[in-house]
Design a protein around this motif. Sequence first.
Motif, PDB file in Angstrom:
ATOM      1  N   MET A   1      -2.124   7.413   0.382  1.00  0.00           N
ATOM      2  CA  MET A   1      -1.119   8.381   0.770  1.00  0.00           C
ATOM      3  C   MET A   1      -0.586   8.001   2.151  1.00  0.00           C
ATOM      4  O   MET A   1      -1.337   7.557   3.002  1.00  0.00           O
ATOM      5  N   THR A   2       0.696   8.176   2.352  1.00  0.00           N
ATOM      6  CA  THR A   2       1.316   7.858   3.636  1.00  0.00           C
ATOM      7  C   THR A   2       1.378   9.118   4.506  1.00  0.00           C
ATOM      8  O   THR A   2       1.237  10.239   4.010  1.00  0.00           O
ATOM      9  N   PRO A   3       1.619   8.948   5.818  1.00  0.00           N
ATOM     10  CA  PRO A   3       1.766  10.132   6.682  1.00  0.00           C
ATOM     11  C   PRO A   3       2.894  11.052   6.208  1.00  0.00           C
ATOM     12  O   PRO A   3       2.739  12.276   6.182  1.00  0.00           O
ATOM     13  N   PHE A   4       4.016  10.463   5.794  1.00  0.00           N
ATOM     14  CA  PHE A   4       5.122  11.274   5.280  1.00  0.00           C
ATOM     15  C   PHE A   4       4.708  11.995   4.001  1.00  0.00           C
ATOM     16  O   PHE A   4       4.981  13.183   3.820  1.00  0.00           O
ATOM     17  N   GLY A   5       4.051  11.266   3.104  1.00  0.00           N
ATOM     18  CA  GLY A   5       3.620  11.859   1.837  1.00  0.00           C
ATOM     19  C   GLY A   5       2.660  13.014   2.035  1.00  0.00           C
ATOM     20  O   GLY A   5       2.759  14.042   1.354  1.00  0.00           O
ATOM     21  N   ALA A   6       1.728  12.865   2.965  1.00  0.00           N
ATOM     22  CA  ALA A   6       0.773  13.938   3.244  1.00  0.00           C
ATOM     23  C   ALA A   6       1.493  15.164   3.786  1.00  0.00           C
ATOM     24  O   ALA A   6       1.194  16.304   3.395  1.00  0.00           O
ATOM     25  N   ARG A   7       2.452  14.950   4.683  1.00  0.00           N
ATOM     26  CA  ARG A   7       3.195  16.087   5.255  1.00  0.00           C
ATOM     27  C   ARG A   7       4.067  16.755   4.200  1.00  0.00           C
ATOM     28  O   ARG A   7       4.148  17.980   4.141  1.00  0.00           O
ATOM     29  N   LEU A   8       4.707  15.959   3.358  1.00  0.00           N
ATOM     30  CA  LEU A   8       5.545  16.522   2.302  1.00  0.00           C
ATOM     31  C   LEU A   8       4.707  17.365   1.349  1.00  0.00           C
ATOM     32  O   LEU A   8       5.092  18.485   0.995  1.00  0.00           O
TER      33      LEU A   8
ATOM     34  N   ALA B   1       8.115   9.500   8.587  1.00  0.00           N
ATOM     35  CA  ALA B   1       8.785   8.669   7.578  1.00  0.00           C
ATOM     36  C   ALA B   1       8.849   7.218   8.047  1.00  0.00           C
ATOM     37  O   ALA B   1       8.606   6.293   7.259  1.00  0.00           O
ATOM     38  N   LYS B   2       9.132   7.006   9.324  1.00  0.00           N
ATOM     39  CA  LYS B   2       9.208   5.645   9.849  1.00  0.00           C
ATOM     40  C   LYS B   2       7.856   4.949   9.830  1.00  0.00           C
ATOM     41  O   LYS B   2       7.782   3.731   9.758  1.00  0.00           O
ATOM     42  N   LEU B   3       6.779   5.721   9.905  1.00  0.00           N
ATOM     43  CA  LEU B   3       5.417   5.162   9.904  1.00  0.00           C
ATOM     44  C   LEU B   3       4.837   5.045   8.500  1.00  0.00           C
ATOM     45  O   LEU B   3       3.656   4.748   8.361  1.00  0.00           O
ATOM     46  N   SER B   4       5.628   5.284   7.492  1.00  0.00           N
ATOM     47  CA  SER B   4       5.085   5.429   6.147  1.00  0.00           C
ATOM     48  C   SER B   4       5.421   4.303   5.182  1.00  0.00           C
ATOM     49  O   SER B   4       5.552   4.528   3.988  1.00  0.00           O
ATOM     50  N   HIS B   5       5.529   3.101   5.679  1.00  0.00           N
ATOM     51  CA  HIS B   5       5.725   1.990   4.758  1.00  0.00           C
ATOM     52  C   HIS B   5       4.354   1.588   4.221  1.00  0.00           C
ATOM     53  O   HIS B   5       3.474   1.214   4.985  1.00  0.00           O
ATOM     54  N   PRO B   6       4.125   1.683   2.912  1.00  0.00           N
ATOM     55  CA  PRO B   6       2.785   1.439   2.378  1.00  0.00           C
ATOM     56  C   PRO B   6       2.360  -0.024   2.346  1.00  0.00           C
ATOM     57  O   PRO B   6       1.178  -0.321   2.211  1.00  0.00           O
ATOM     58  N   ARG B   7       3.294  -0.939   2.502  1.00  0.00           N
ATOM     59  CA  ARG B   7       2.945  -2.370   2.476  1.00  0.00           C
ATOM     60  C   ARG B   7       3.438  -3.022   3.763  1.00  0.00           C
ATOM     61  O   ARG B   7       4.566  -3.493   3.847  1.00  0.00           O
ATOM     62  N   VAL B   8       2.585  -3.072   4.740  1.00  0.00           N
ATOM     63  CA  VAL B   8       2.940  -3.589   6.053  1.00  0.00           C
ATOM     64  C   VAL B   8       2.716  -5.099   6.102  1.00  0.00           C
ATOM     65  O   VAL B   8       1.702  -5.592   5.616  1.00  0.00           O
ATOM     66  N   THR B   9       3.631  -5.811   6.706  1.00  0.00           N
ATOM     67  CA  THR B   9       3.497  -7.238   6.929  1.00  0.00           C
ATOM     68  C   THR B   9       3.452  -7.476   8.434  1.00  0.00           C
ATOM     69  O   THR B   9       4.284  -6.946   9.163  1.00  0.00           O
TER      70      THR B   9
ATOM     71  N   ARG C   1       5.637   4.173  -3.025  1.00  0.00           N
ATOM     72  CA  ARG C   1       7.028   3.832  -2.718  1.00  0.00           C
ATOM     73  C   ARG C   1       7.155   3.660  -1.216  1.00  0.00           C
ATOM     74  O   ARG C   1       6.400   4.233  -0.447  1.00  0.00           O
ATOM     75  N   GLY C   2       8.139   2.871  -0.823  1.00  0.00           N
ATOM     76  CA  GLY C   2       8.394   2.632   0.588  1.00  0.00           C
ATOM     77  C   GLY C   2       8.865   3.881   1.305  1.00  0.00           C
ATOM     78  O   GLY C   2       9.019   4.948   0.708  1.00  0.00           O
ATOM     79  N   ARG C   3       9.064   3.728   2.574  1.00  0.00           N
ATOM     80  CA  ARG C   3       9.469   4.899   3.366  1.00  0.00           C
ATOM     81  C   ARG C   3      10.793   5.450   2.856  1.00  0.00           C
ATOM     82  O   ARG C   3      11.649   4.710   2.382  1.00  0.00           O
ATOM     83  N   PRO C   4      10.964   6.764   2.948  1.00  0.00           N
ATOM     84  CA  PRO C   4      12.189   7.389   2.448  1.00  0.00           C
ATOM     85  C   PRO C   4      13.366   7.114   3.383  1.00  0.00           C
ATOM     86  O   PRO C   4      13.185   6.810   4.565  1.00  0.00           O
ATOM     87  N   SER C   5      14.551   7.235   2.839  1.00  0.00           N
ATOM     88  CA  SER C   5      15.758   7.029   3.643  1.00  0.00           C
ATOM     89  C   SER C   5      15.924   8.192   4.618  1.00  0.00           C
ATOM     90  O   SER C   5      15.368   9.287   4.430  1.00  0.00           O
ATOM     91  N   ALA C   6      16.709   7.950   5.653  1.00  0.00           N
ATOM     92  CA  ALA C   6      16.997   9.010   6.630  1.00  0.00           C
ATOM     93  C   ALA C   6      17.699  10.185   5.943  1.00  0.00           C
ATOM     94  O   ALA C   6      17.470  11.343   6.287  1.00  0.00           O
ATOM     95  N   GLY C   7      18.539   9.879   4.950  1.00  0.00           N
ATOM     96  CA  GLY C   7      19.234  10.936   4.226  1.00  0.00           C
ATOM     97  C   GLY C   7      18.281  11.842   3.466  1.00  0.00           C
ATOM     98  O   GLY C   7      18.434  13.069   3.476  1.00  0.00           O
ATOM     99  N   LEU C   8      17.285  11.243   2.820  1.00  0.00           N
ATOM    100  CA  LEU C   8      16.312  12.054   2.087  1.00  0.00           C
ATOM    101  C   LEU C   8      15.477  12.886   3.051  1.00  0.00           C
ATOM    102  O   LEU C   8      15.206  14.066   2.780  1.00  0.00           O
TER     103      LEU C   8
END
Length: 133
Positions: free
Chosen positions: A1-8, A70-78, A41-48
């Motif tokens: 789970m991402t930080p955005f996903g947990a908050r949502l 949302a900016k910190l929520s990319h599940p696959r970091v390189t 899924r990757g981080r959501p768009s600013a619009g979403l």
Amino acid sequence: MTPFGARLRALRADRQVTLAQLAAQLQVSPAYLSALEHGRRGRPSAGLVHQVCEFFGLIWDDAEELARLAKLSHPRVTVNTAGLLPEQTALANRLAQTIHRLSPETIAAMHALLDATAPLPKPRLRRRANSRL
């Protein structure tokens, strides 16, 4: 789970909104929202993010916090370690291999250490307007 996903998910639970209800309001599929919440899924768009804020009535600090998450929520970091010290590359690889085994306490301690060693942002300087007499 991402930080955005947990908050949502927490917002939905607090307001007793189902995934299907939120998806219908945002005009996205419930599967997409579920994937966002679970980090598939990757981080959501600013619009979403903006739509979510409007739906839940988030303003000011709460809206900014959701955008930050949302900016910190990319599940696959390189991590590009080209040009870094060998010790830095080794640390990045070791973290990638062991992050799933770290306790919440260890992760919190690592965040605190990084926060304490991070350089302060440079102050933004304003240009003086050209004034000709």
